[in-house]
Design an enzyme around this catalytic site. Sequence first.
Site, PDB file in Angstrom:
ATOM      1  N   CYS A  82       2.911  13.995  -6.324  1.00 61.71           N
ATOM      2  CA  CYS A  82       2.048  15.118  -6.683  1.00 61.71           C
ATOM      3  C   CYS A  82       0.584  14.699  -6.511  1.00 61.71           C
ATOM      4  O   CYS A  82       0.211  13.577  -6.844  1.00 61.71           O
ATOM      5  CB  CYS A  82       2.338  15.525  -8.117  1.00 61.71           C
ATOM      6  SG  CYS A  82       1.340  16.891  -8.714  1.00 61.71           S
TER       7      CYS A  82
ATOM      8  N   CYS B  87       4.748  19.805  -4.838  1.00 60.99           N
ATOM      9  CA  CYS B  87       5.382  19.040  -5.912  1.00 60.99           C
ATOM     10  C   CYS B  87       6.543  19.854  -6.478  1.00 60.99           C
ATOM     11  O   CYS B  87       6.349  21.013  -6.849  1.00 60.99           O
ATOM     12  CB  CYS B  87       4.338  18.745  -6.981  1.00 60.99           C
ATOM     13  SG  CYS B  87       5.042  18.073  -8.502  1.00 60.99           S
TER      14      CYS B  87
ATOM     15  N   CYS C 209       5.532  20.867 -10.462  1.00 59.28           N
ATOM     16  CA  CYS C 209       4.484  21.820 -10.860  1.00 59.28           C
ATOM     17  C   CYS C 209       4.153  22.819  -9.750  1.00 59.28           C
ATOM     18  O   CYS C 209       3.407  23.768  -9.981  1.00 59.28           O
ATOM     19  CB  CYS C 209       3.218  21.069 -11.283  1.00 59.28           C
ATOM     20  SG  CYS C 209       2.317  20.309  -9.911  1.00 59.28           S
TER      21      CYS C 209
ATOM     22  N   HIS D 284       0.824  -1.215   0.000  1.00 63.19           N
ATOM     23  CA  HIS D 284       0.000   0.000   0.000  1.00 63.19           C
ATOM     24  C   HIS D 284       0.858   1.265   0.000  1.00 63.19           C
ATOM     25  O   HIS D 284       0.363   2.349   0.299  1.00 63.19           O
ATOM     26  CB  HIS D 284      -0.952   0.013   1.202  1.00 63.19           C
ATOM     27  CG  HIS D 284      -2.034  -1.024   1.115  1.00 63.19           C
ATOM     28  ND1 HIS D 284      -2.864  -1.338   2.175  1.00 63.19           N
ATOM     29  CD2 HIS D 284      -2.435  -1.832   0.099  1.00 63.19           C
ATOM     30  CE1 HIS D 284      -3.709  -2.296   1.811  1.00 63.19           C
ATOM     31  NE2 HIS D 284      -3.467  -2.608   0.558  1.00 63.19           N
TER      32      HIS D 284
ATOM     33  N   CYS E 276       1.097  15.329 -11.674  1.00 65.15           N
ATOM     34  CA  CYS E 276       1.513  15.922 -12.954  1.00 65.15           C
ATOM     35  C   CYS E 276       2.451  14.999 -13.716  1.00 65.15           C
ATOM     36  O   CYS E 276       2.586  15.116 -14.927  1.00 65.15           O
ATOM     37  CB  CYS E 276       2.163  17.285 -12.727  1.00 65.15           C
ATOM     38  SG  CYS E 276       3.746  17.252 -11.856  1.00 65.15           S
TER      39      CYS E 276
HETATM   40 ZN   LIG Z   1       3.065  18.111  -9.788  1.00 56.57          ZN
END
Ligand SMILES: [Zn+2]
Length: 250
Positions: free
Chosen positions: A113, A145, A148, A105, A117
């Site tokens: 992210c 992230c 992004c 898991h 992304c």
């Molecule tokens: Zn991202």
Amino acid sequence: MGVDSGLPDFRGSEGFWKAYPALCQQAIPFYEIANPAAFRRHPQLAWGFYGHRLRLYRNTLPHAGFDILRRWGAAKTHGLNVYTSNVDGHFQQAGMQDTHIHECHGSIHYLQCLLPCRDSIWQADPFIPEVDEMQCQLLNAAPTCPHCGGMARPNILMFGDADWLEQRAQQQAARQANWLSRASRPLVIELGAGTAIPSVRNFSHRVMLEYGGRLLRINLRESQVPFAQDVGLAMGALEALTAIQAVLDH
Ligand SMILES: [Zn+2]
């Protein structure tokens, strides 16, 4: 295993809400907060929950049963290999080889992210969550992230989760399958794996059927075993491992 180290039990709303009273007040069950949608709707609350768990798992010492297992493995030709649905990273913390662990898991010690992304995960180590435990709110900034700049989330398989990036778990699974193909007469020591979320039990049964493994099932509530040659102990994990070690030492 986790419960015996003093970690909260998330089985049933009672244990979960006792550990997280703020979620109890808002009548939010485990499957709703352990859900990527929660990070979009209530980011400070979702990160309050996971930030608290990250701190707790980092600061809790794995119990002596982990070390007993590690020593049993060290005495075997092919050693020990771990399959776990726990996301706490305690097998690594207890000194077991990271290359011999499959976390089906995912792990709370990795981030991804929220979007996501791209297929990229990274270690959570630099993120130090500050959490208001009573309100279950993250007080500092949530991790972002690096690609992004959007919000990051734990690299854990959640409920209703189509976005979990599973490449790390897949690599672990491939290494484990390779190990199993070389191991002879494996013994599965299954610890506290219930029928409610059967991923661990399914794995135990697969090792028995495909690799001729035998089963030692240690389970307080559901210790029945499928075949007469296998052994079931209605005991907690730490209690059973300690008792077996005492017999071996005798
Ligand atoms: Zn991202």
